[in-house]
Motif scaffolding. Structure first.
Motif, PDB file in Angstrom:
ATOM      1  N   ALA A 176       0.834  -1.190   0.000  1.00  0.00           N
ATOM      2  CA  ALA A 176       0.000   0.000   0.000  1.00  0.00           C
ATOM      3  C   ALA A 176       0.869   1.240   0.000  1.00  0.00           C
ATOM      4  CB  ALA A 176      -0.914   0.021   1.222  1.00  0.00           C
ATOM      5  N   SER A 177       0.391   2.253  -0.680  1.00  0.00           N
ATOM      6  CA  SER A 177       1.071   3.543  -0.689  1.00  0.00           C
ATOM      7  C   SER A 177       0.025   4.643  -0.562  1.00  0.00           C
ATOM      8  CB  SER A 177       1.873   3.723  -1.981  1.00  0.00           C
ATOM      9  OG  SER A 177       2.512   4.978  -2.012  1.00  0.00           O
ATOM     10  N   PRO A 178       0.058   5.417   0.555  1.00  0.00           N
ATOM     11  CA  PRO A 178       0.971   5.310   1.709  1.00  0.00           C
ATOM     12  C   PRO A 178       0.661   4.089   2.561  1.00  0.00           C
ATOM     13  CG  PRO A 178      -0.705   6.967   2.141  1.00  0.00           C
ATOM     14  CD  PRO A 178      -0.888   6.544   0.708  1.00  0.00           C
ATOM     15  N   SER A 179       1.491   3.854   3.567  1.00  0.00           N
ATOM     16  CA  SER A 179       1.363   2.656   4.392  1.00  0.00           C
ATOM     17  C   SER A 179       0.022   2.605   5.112  1.00  0.00           C
ATOM     18  CB  SER A 179       2.496   2.618   5.421  1.00  0.00           C
ATOM     19  OG  SER A 179       2.298   1.570   6.346  1.00  0.00           O
ATOM     20  N   ILE A 180      -0.485   1.386   5.302  1.00  0.00           N
ATOM     21  CA  ILE A 180      -1.666   1.177   6.145  1.00  0.00           C
ATOM     22  C   ILE A 180      -1.262   0.505   7.458  1.00  0.00           C
ATOM     23  CG2 ILE A 180      -3.319   1.117   4.256  1.00  0.00           C
ATOM     24  CD1 ILE A 180      -3.232  -1.935   4.371  1.00  0.00           C
ATOM     25  N   LEU A 232      -5.833  -1.004  -6.659  1.00  0.00           N
ATOM     26  CA  LEU A 232      -7.095  -0.736  -5.981  1.00  0.00           C
ATOM     27  C   LEU A 232      -6.952   0.628  -5.322  1.00  0.00           C
ATOM     28  CD1 LEU A 232      -7.500  -4.211  -4.248  1.00  0.00           C
ATOM     29  CD2 LEU A 232      -8.316  -3.520  -6.491  1.00  0.00           C
ATOM     30  N   ASN A 233      -7.663   1.613  -5.831  1.00  0.00           N
ATOM     31  CA  ASN A 233      -7.518   2.984  -5.352  1.00  0.00           C
ATOM     32  C   ASN A 233      -8.678   3.352  -4.432  1.00  0.00           C
ATOM     33  OD1 ASN A 233      -5.189   3.325  -6.933  1.00  0.00           O
ATOM     34  ND2 ASN A 233      -6.404   3.932  -8.714  1.00  0.00           N
ATOM     35  N   PHE A 234      -8.324   3.944  -3.275  1.00  0.00           N
ATOM     36  CA  PHE A 234      -9.323   4.322  -2.281  1.00  0.00           C
ATOM     37  C   PHE A 234      -9.089   5.754  -1.809  1.00  0.00           C
ATOM     38  CE2 PHE A 234      -9.064  -0.288  -1.890  1.00  0.00           C
ATOM     39  CZ  PHE A 234     -10.399  -0.662  -1.799  1.00  0.00           C
ATOM     40  N   ASP A 235     -10.176   6.415  -1.493  1.00  0.00           N
ATOM     41  CA  ASP A 235     -10.136   7.720  -0.824  1.00  0.00           C
ATOM     42  C   ASP A 235     -11.090   7.628   0.359  1.00  0.00           C
ATOM     43  OD1 ASP A 235      -9.815  10.347  -0.083  1.00  0.00           O
ATOM     44  OD2 ASP A 235     -11.111  11.155  -1.658  1.00  0.00           O
ATOM     45  N   PRO A 267      -7.275   3.450   8.446  1.00  0.00           N
ATOM     46  CA  PRO A 267      -7.274   4.802   9.012  1.00  0.00           C
ATOM     47  C   PRO A 267      -8.578   5.527   8.689  1.00  0.00           C
ATOM     48  CG  PRO A 267      -5.227   4.336   7.820  1.00  0.00           C
ATOM     49  CD  PRO A 267      -6.163   3.223   7.521  1.00  0.00           C
ATOM     50  N   ASP A 268      -8.930   6.502   9.537  1.00  0.00           N
ATOM     51  CA  ASP A 268     -10.144   7.288   9.314  1.00  0.00           C
ATOM     52  C   ASP A 268     -10.049   8.114   8.037  1.00  0.00           C
ATOM     53  OD1 ASP A 268     -11.633   6.511  11.561  1.00  0.00           O
ATOM     54  OD2 ASP A 268     -10.514   7.882  12.835  1.00  0.00           O
ATOM     55  N   ASP A 269      -8.860   8.619   7.764  1.00  0.00           N
ATOM     56  CA  ASP A 269      -8.624   9.425   6.565  1.00  0.00           C
ATOM     57  C   ASP A 269      -7.394   8.871   5.857  1.00  0.00           C
ATOM     58  OD1 ASP A 269     -10.502  11.970   6.628  1.00  0.00           O
ATOM     59  OD2 ASP A 269      -9.836  11.609   8.683  1.00  0.00           O
ATOM     60  N   TRP A 270      -7.613   8.359   4.650  1.00  0.00           N
ATOM     61  CA  TRP A 270      -6.504   7.741   3.907  1.00  0.00           C
ATOM     62  C   TRP A 270      -6.827   7.776   2.422  1.00  0.00           C
ATOM     63  CZ3 TRP A 270      -5.670   3.534   0.646  1.00  0.00           C
ATOM     64  CH2 TRP A 270      -4.333   3.098   0.515  1.00  0.00           C
ATOM     65  N   THR A 271      -5.869   8.221   1.633  1.00  0.00           N
ATOM     66  CA  THR A 271      -6.012   8.230   0.179  1.00  0.00           C
ATOM     67  C   THR A 271      -4.783   7.572  -0.426  1.00  0.00           C
ATOM     68  OG1 THR A 271      -7.292  10.284   0.206  1.00  0.00           O
ATOM     69  CG2 THR A 271      -6.286   9.648  -1.885  1.00  0.00           C
ATOM     70  N   GLY A 272      -4.993   6.525  -1.220  1.00  0.00           N
ATOM     71  CA  GLY A 272      -3.853   5.848  -1.809  1.00  0.00           C
ATOM     72  C   GLY A 272      -4.243   4.621  -2.592  1.00  0.00           C
ATOM     73  N   SER A 273      -3.256   3.771  -2.835  1.00  0.00           N
ATOM     74  CA  SER A 273      -3.427   2.560  -3.643  1.00  0.00           C
ATOM     75  C   SER A 273      -3.007   1.333  -2.854  1.00  0.00           C
ATOM     76  CB  SER A 273      -2.595   2.646  -4.925  1.00  0.00           C
ATOM     77  OG  SER A 273      -2.986   3.746  -5.717  1.00  0.00           O
ATOM     78  N   ILE A 274      -3.715   0.237  -3.091  1.00  0.00           N
ATOM     79  CA  ILE A 274      -3.392  -1.070  -2.518  1.00  0.00           C
ATOM     80  C   ILE A 274      -3.212  -2.031  -3.676  1.00  0.00           C
ATOM     81  CG2 ILE A 274      -4.320  -2.986  -1.142  1.00  0.00           C
ATOM     82  CD1 ILE A 274      -5.855  -0.825   0.474  1.00  0.00           C
ATOM     83  N   GLU A 298     -12.057   2.282  -6.642  1.00  0.00           N
ATOM     84  CA  GLU A 298     -12.006   1.856  -8.045  1.00  0.00           C
ATOM     85  C   GLU A 298     -10.965   0.762  -8.227  1.00  0.00           C
ATOM     86  OE1 GLU A 298     -10.264   4.322 -11.034  1.00  0.00           O
ATOM     87  OE2 GLU A 298      -8.791   5.199  -9.675  1.00  0.00           O
ATOM     88  N   VAL A 299     -11.136  -0.039  -9.274  1.00  0.00           N
ATOM     89  CA  VAL A 299     -10.107  -0.954  -9.771  1.00  0.00           C
ATOM     90  C   VAL A 299      -9.514  -0.299 -11.006  1.00  0.00           C
ATOM     91  CG1 VAL A 299      -9.649  -3.194 -10.823  1.00  0.00           C
ATOM     92  CG2 VAL A 299     -11.191  -3.033  -8.859  1.00  0.00           C
ATOM     93  N   SER A 300      -8.199  -0.156 -11.020  1.00  0.00           N
ATOM     94  CA  SER A 300      -7.535   0.547 -12.115  1.00  0.00           C
ATOM     95  C   SER A 300      -6.537  -0.351 -12.830  1.00  0.00           C
ATOM     96  CB  SER A 300      -6.811   1.792 -11.567  1.00  0.00           C
ATOM     97  OG  SER A 300      -6.021   2.386 -12.581  1.00  0.00           O
TER      98      SER A 300
END
Length: 243
Positions: A39-43, A108-111, A61-68, A120-122
């Motif tokens: 994951a970027s950033p780390s989870i 796998l992108n999450f906000d 995390p409560d607030d996290w934007t990144g990719s897994i 989304e799946v990218s």
């Protein structure tokens, strides 16, 4: 395969012992091989190795934007430098956080903003294994109903053009590059003259991928389906090799 009863028990234990939030991701590996989560950033995942038919429930995390993503075919060399054939971070260790992965890789992108999550799946950086995101409950912020599943479960190797095929040192197929990463052409990357409104269009490569993975984004300006915004889901099932 983990039962619903086991999942509910694990969720109860997490609730009792505390966690960073009330939002849980269920990472399940149904692949016939081991994968290494990244994951970027780390989870904050200290043990990213996922053996076949295993499940881990993780408080996000409560607030996290990144990719897994999942790394494949990882090992230490004679000098104990850890690397993977796809999704590698270049860190040399099993820990994989901020450095960009080695493509191709299914992202796998999450906000995450408290209880509202965009997902989304990218395939914008290629494809290395099938994935699925399935919200647990919740409803779309725009009032469009329940939060839908998005995935790419097809065997992309069947349609990957020869000039986009990624191979390991033994010449075996390990993934499919995106046209942007492999060919470096602005029309595939939506850059330069192709970056303005309406200038970036589906191309012969993205259309081929879209035929198999209609729920994934296959080029930088792809908005079909939209990036869904889900409110109130108690968790998200992230499955590798779901079919």
């Amino acid at each position: 395969m983990a039962s619903k009863a086991l999942i509910n028990l694990l969720l109860l234990l997490l609730a009792v012992t505390g966690g960073r939030s009330d939002l849980y991701f269920h990472y399940e590996n149904r692949c016939s091989y081991t994968v290494w989560l990244a994951a970027s950033p780390s989870i904050g995942d200290a043990d990213p190795e996922r053996n076949p038919e295993t499940l881990e429930i993780f408080s996000m995390p409560d607030d996290w934007t990144g990719s897994i993503w999942a790394r494949t075919n990882c090992a230490n060399n004679a000098s104990f430098y850890f690397s993977c054939e796809t999704g590698d971070c270049g860190s040399g260790t099993i820990d994989c956080q901020s450095p960009p992965p080695t493509y191709p890789v299914t992202l796998l992108n999450f906000d995450i903003k408290q209880s509202v999550v965009s997902y989304e799946v990218s395939l914008n950086h290629g494809h290395n294994l099938p994935v699925r995101i399935q919200p647990v409950g919740g409803s779309l912020v725009d009032g469009g109903g329940s939060c839908p599943v998005v995935d790419c479960v097809a065997d992309i190797s069947n349609v990957c053009p020869s000039n986009l095929v990624a191979k390991n040192k033994n010449g075996q197929y390990v993934g499919c590059y995106s046209a942007c990463d492999q060919l470096k052409d602005p029309k595939y990357c939506c850059t330069g003259d192709f970056s303005g409104p309406g200038a970036c269009q589906p191309n012969e490569y993205s259309q081929r991928f879209k035929q198999l993975c209609k729920l994934a984004h296959t080029y930088p300006a792809d908005s079909d389906p939209p990036v869904y915004r889900c409110s109130g889901a108690t968790g998200y099932n992230v499955t590798f090799c779901p079919s």
